[in-house]
Design a protein around this motif. Sequence first.
Motif, PDB file in Angstrom:
ATOM      1  N   LEU A   7       0.827  -1.205   0.000  1.00 32.86           N
ATOM      2  CA  LEU A   7       0.000   0.000   0.000  1.00 32.86           C
ATOM      3  C   LEU A   7       0.862   1.257   0.000  1.00 32.86           C
ATOM      4  CD1 LEU A   7      -2.959  -0.835   2.423  1.00 32.86           C
ATOM      5  CD2 LEU A   7      -2.840  -1.021  -0.073  1.00 32.86           C
ATOM      6  N   VAL A   8       2.009   1.192   0.666  1.00 34.20           N
ATOM      7  CA  VAL A   8       2.947   2.321   0.629  1.00 34.20           C
ATOM      8  C   VAL A   8       3.461   2.522  -0.790  1.00 34.20           C
ATOM      9  CG1 VAL A   8       5.190   3.175   1.425  1.00 34.20           C
ATOM     10  CG2 VAL A   8       3.630   2.048   3.043  1.00 34.20           C
TER      11      VAL A   8
ATOM     12  N   ALA B 147       2.414  -8.912  -5.068  1.00 39.30           N
ATOM     13  CA  ALA B 147       1.975  -7.706  -4.382  1.00 39.30           C
ATOM     14  C   ALA B 147       2.580  -6.468  -5.031  1.00 39.30           C
ATOM     15  CB  ALA B 147       2.356  -7.764  -2.902  1.00 39.30           C
ATOM     16  N   ALA B 148       3.863  -6.543  -5.396  1.00 40.20           N
ATOM     17  CA  ALA B 148       4.526  -5.408  -6.051  1.00 40.20           C
ATOM     18  C   ALA B 148       3.895  -5.116  -7.403  1.00 40.20           C
ATOM     19  CB  ALA B 148       6.012  -5.705  -6.216  1.00 40.20           C
ATOM     20  N   LEU B 149       3.592  -6.151  -8.164  1.00 41.36           N
ATOM     21  CA  LEU B 149       2.988  -5.977  -9.480  1.00 41.36           C
ATOM     22  C   LEU B 149       1.564  -5.443  -9.371  1.00 41.36           C
ATOM     23  CD1 LEU B 149       3.139  -6.398 -12.577  1.00 41.36           C
ATOM     24  CD2 LEU B 149       2.281  -8.728 -12.200  1.00 41.36           C
ATOM     25  N   PHE B 150       0.786  -5.997  -8.439  1.00 40.95           N
ATOM     26  CA  PHE B 150      -0.622  -5.607  -8.304  1.00 40.95           C
ATOM     27  C   PHE B 150      -0.748  -4.161  -7.813  1.00 40.95           C
ATOM     28  CE2 PHE B 150      -4.699  -5.173  -6.237  1.00 40.95           C
ATOM     29  CZ  PHE B 150      -5.563  -5.852  -7.088  1.00 40.95           C
ATOM     30  N   ALA B 151      -0.072  -3.851  -6.680  1.00 42.28           N
ATOM     31  CA  ALA B 151      -0.214  -2.517  -6.087  1.00 42.28           C
ATOM     32  C   ALA B 151       0.623  -1.468  -6.805  1.00 42.28           C
ATOM     33  CB  ALA B 151       0.170  -2.564  -4.606  1.00 42.28           C
ATOM     34  N   GLY B 152       1.819  -1.863  -7.251  1.00 43.12           N
ATOM     35  CA  GLY B 152       2.728  -0.898  -7.857  1.00 43.12           C
ATOM     36  C   GLY B 152       2.512  -0.672  -9.334  1.00 43.12           C
ATOM     37  N   PHE B 153       1.592  -1.457  -9.924  1.00 45.14           N
ATOM     38  CA  PHE B 153       1.305  -1.243 -11.355  1.00 45.14           C
ATOM     39  C   PHE B 153      -0.196  -1.223 -11.631  1.00 45.14           C
ATOM     40  CE2 PHE B 153       0.737  -2.631 -15.792  1.00 45.14           C
ATOM     41  CZ  PHE B 153       1.475  -1.634 -16.419  1.00 45.14           C
ATOM     42  N   PHE B 154      -0.873  -2.365 -11.493  1.00 45.39           N
ATOM     43  CA  PHE B 154      -2.273  -2.449 -11.897  1.00 45.39           C
ATOM     44  C   PHE B 154      -3.185  -1.540 -11.057  1.00 45.39           C
ATOM     45  CE2 PHE B 154      -0.785  -6.702 -13.447  1.00 45.39           C
ATOM     46  CZ  PHE B 154      -0.981  -6.440 -14.794  1.00 45.39           C
ATOM     47  N   MET B 155      -3.051  -1.588  -9.737  1.00 46.33           N
ATOM     48  CA  MET B 155      -3.906  -0.773  -8.881  1.00 46.33           C
ATOM     49  C   MET B 155      -3.606   0.710  -9.059  1.00 46.33           C
ATOM     50  SD  MET B 155      -4.906  -1.483  -4.912  1.00 46.33           S
ATOM     51  CE  MET B 155      -3.374  -0.999  -4.122  1.00 46.33           C
ATOM     52  N   ARG B 156      -2.307   1.041  -9.214  1.00 50.32           N
ATOM     53  CA  ARG B 156      -1.925   2.442  -9.445  1.00 50.32           C
ATOM     54  C   ARG B 156      -2.497   2.972 -10.757  1.00 50.32           C
ATOM     55  NH1 ARG B 156       2.548   3.115 -12.986  1.00 50.32           N
ATOM     56  NH2 ARG B 156       3.739   1.741 -11.633  1.00 50.32           N
TER      57      ARG B 156
ATOM     58  N   TRP C 119       1.298   6.404  -6.921  1.00 52.51           N
ATOM     59  CA  TRP C 119       0.070   7.073  -7.342  1.00 52.51           C
ATOM     60  C   TRP C 119       0.209   8.584  -7.196  1.00 52.51           C
ATOM     61  CZ3 TRP C 119      -3.501   9.854  -4.217  1.00 52.51           C
ATOM     62  CH2 TRP C 119      -4.639  10.283  -4.899  1.00 52.51           C
ATOM     63  N   ALA C 120       0.724   9.049  -6.050  1.00 55.62           N
ATOM     64  CA  ALA C 120       0.876  10.488  -5.822  1.00 55.62           C
ATOM     65  C   ALA C 120       1.838  11.107  -6.836  1.00 55.62           C
ATOM     66  CB  ALA C 120       1.372  10.746  -4.402  1.00 55.62           C
ATOM     67  N   ILE C 121       2.940  10.428  -7.098  1.00 55.14           N
ATOM     68  CA  ILE C 121       3.907  10.942  -8.079  1.00 55.14           C
ATOM     69  C   ILE C 121       3.273  11.025  -9.460  1.00 55.14           C
ATOM     70  CG2 ILE C 121       6.066  10.436  -9.291  1.00 55.14           C
ATOM     71  CD1 ILE C 121       7.109   9.199  -6.686  1.00 55.14           C
ATOM     72  N   SER C 122       2.521   9.996  -9.830  1.00 54.07           N
ATOM     73  CA  SER C 122       1.887  10.002 -11.153  1.00 54.07           C
ATOM     74  C   SER C 122       0.837  11.095 -11.262  1.00 54.07           C
ATOM     75  CB  SER C 122       1.269   8.636 -11.458  1.00 54.07           C
ATOM     76  OG  SER C 122       0.261   8.293 -10.533  1.00 54.07           O
TER      77      SER C 122
ATOM     78  N   ILE D 100      11.954  -2.736  -7.821  1.00 60.99           N
ATOM     79  CA  ILE D 100      12.316  -2.263  -6.482  1.00 60.99           C
ATOM     80  C   ILE D 100      11.331  -2.797  -5.449  1.00 60.99           C
ATOM     81  CG2 ILE D 100      12.482  -0.207  -5.021  1.00 60.99           C
ATOM     82  CD1 ILE D 100      13.555   1.306  -7.466  1.00 60.99           C
ATOM     83  N   GLY D 101      10.041  -2.813  -5.821  1.00 62.75           N
ATOM     84  CA  GLY D 101       9.025  -3.313  -4.903  1.00 62.75           C
ATOM     85  C   GLY D 101       9.242  -4.760  -4.528  1.00 62.75           C
ATOM     86  N   CYS D 102       9.807  -5.535  -5.444  1.00 61.91           N
ATOM     87  CA  CYS D 102      10.029  -6.964  -5.188  1.00 61.91           C
ATOM     88  C   CYS D 102      11.036  -7.219  -4.068  1.00 61.91           C
ATOM     89  CB  CYS D 102      10.493  -7.655  -6.467  1.00 61.91           C
ATOM     90  SG  CYS D 102       9.200  -7.794  -7.732  1.00 61.91           S
ATOM     91  N   PHE D 103      11.880  -6.224  -3.775  1.00 60.50           N
ATOM     92  CA  PHE D 103      12.834  -6.375  -2.682  1.00 60.50           C
ATOM     93  C   PHE D 103      12.162  -6.272  -1.314  1.00 60.50           C
ATOM     94  CE2 PHE D 103      15.813  -5.110  -6.056  1.00 60.50           C
ATOM     95  CZ  PHE D 103      16.816  -6.059  -5.866  1.00 60.50           C
ATOM     96  N   PHE D 104      10.978  -5.691  -1.265  1.00 64.20           N
ATOM     97  CA  PHE D 104      10.316  -5.423   0.013  1.00 64.20           C
ATOM     98  C   PHE D 104       9.017  -6.199   0.206  1.00 64.20           C
ATOM     99  CE2 PHE D 104      12.706  -1.665  -1.321  1.00 64.20           C
ATOM    100  CZ  PHE D 104      13.503  -1.432  -0.214  1.00 64.20           C
TER     101      PHE D 104
END
Length: 368
Positions: free
Chosen positions: A35-36, A170-179, A42-45, A161-165
């Motif tokens: 979510l972070v 989760a990184a793909l879903f939240a950091g791409f599709f949901m955004r 999202w905010a940057i975009s 980068i998200g995959c490291f955390f």
Amino acid sequence: MRIKNWGIFAFIAGYHVLLLALLPAYISVFSWESLVLFGITWAISVFSITAGYHRLFSHNTYKAKPVYEWACLISSSLAIEASALQWSHDHRIHHSHVDTDKDPYSIKKGFWYAHIWWMFTYNDPIDERLVKDLLKNPRVMFQHNHYGLMTIAVNLLVVGIGCFFMHPIAALFAGFFMRLFAIHHCTWFINSLCHVWGARTYAKELSAVDNAILAFFTFGEGYHNYHHTMANDYRNGVRWYHFDPTKWLIWSASKLGLVSDLRWVSDVKLRQILVKKDKNLLLERICQEIDETSKELQNKLVSLSDNFEEKASALMAKVRELKNATEERRKLLEIEIRQHKMELHAMWKSWIKLTELTSARYELEHAH
């Protein structure tokens, strides 16, 4: 309407389907870190579109240094809303032909057309006459010519980068599709919902409306009626209580020396323009009525608007004179300016009452 842009249709429909398909898998590997990642990207975009594509490149409401432009152009890869050149071209046509058939995303063609369907059917080529300034900007042209590669690289970097955390899903879903889902629909609601639901605070003749709820989710873009009235203002939310983080970002960047020449409209100038707009609109509505009350209203509209214009012009002249006045003359001018402002405020209140009375009478007459 027949689909012309099958590539765009496939991309948008495809990620919506994948968003739903991956939802169960995302829930099973959910983490707060995801979510972070979503919130930051999202905010940057959003800022890349509002401060960059919209208020900088489309409307030139301020000037920016190359490093600031690069920041907007690179971060816009997170939004995936076409290049700055294409986006600005279409948006300038929208402002020039709003609410007509030439408007690329005209609300007159329906809510869903303005919201999303126009992207599948509108494919007019770029008219270079409309974007001469952007064609001369090497950074804008670099992004336009390499938009696909930049978009792929930036999004792969973010998800990587998200995959490291967190889990890769989760990184793909939240950091791409949901955004993508969030930024796209926030932008599209400005074209659809902000031409349907809200207040016509400034320009009553336009379909664009001010919507504070959408302003919250779009970082100030929801004050759309004001924007269509004063498109050359770097602010959309002009009151102190308006939620417009984009104007705060631009103002802060100006204090850091990253941007300059912020364009804005003073309250006096704004009210001058509104009085002219209201007068013309109301006179057009009641000019066919020949009874004594209508004639009296017409005379009052003309008289009060002329007086307001004269007083506002006199005030602005004294404000300009104040800049180079001597100390003795300055004191006198400050007293006169305060007096002019008080008189203008009273005239503005009278104008509001008169326009409300005229509008109510017109609506009553045409209700029968």
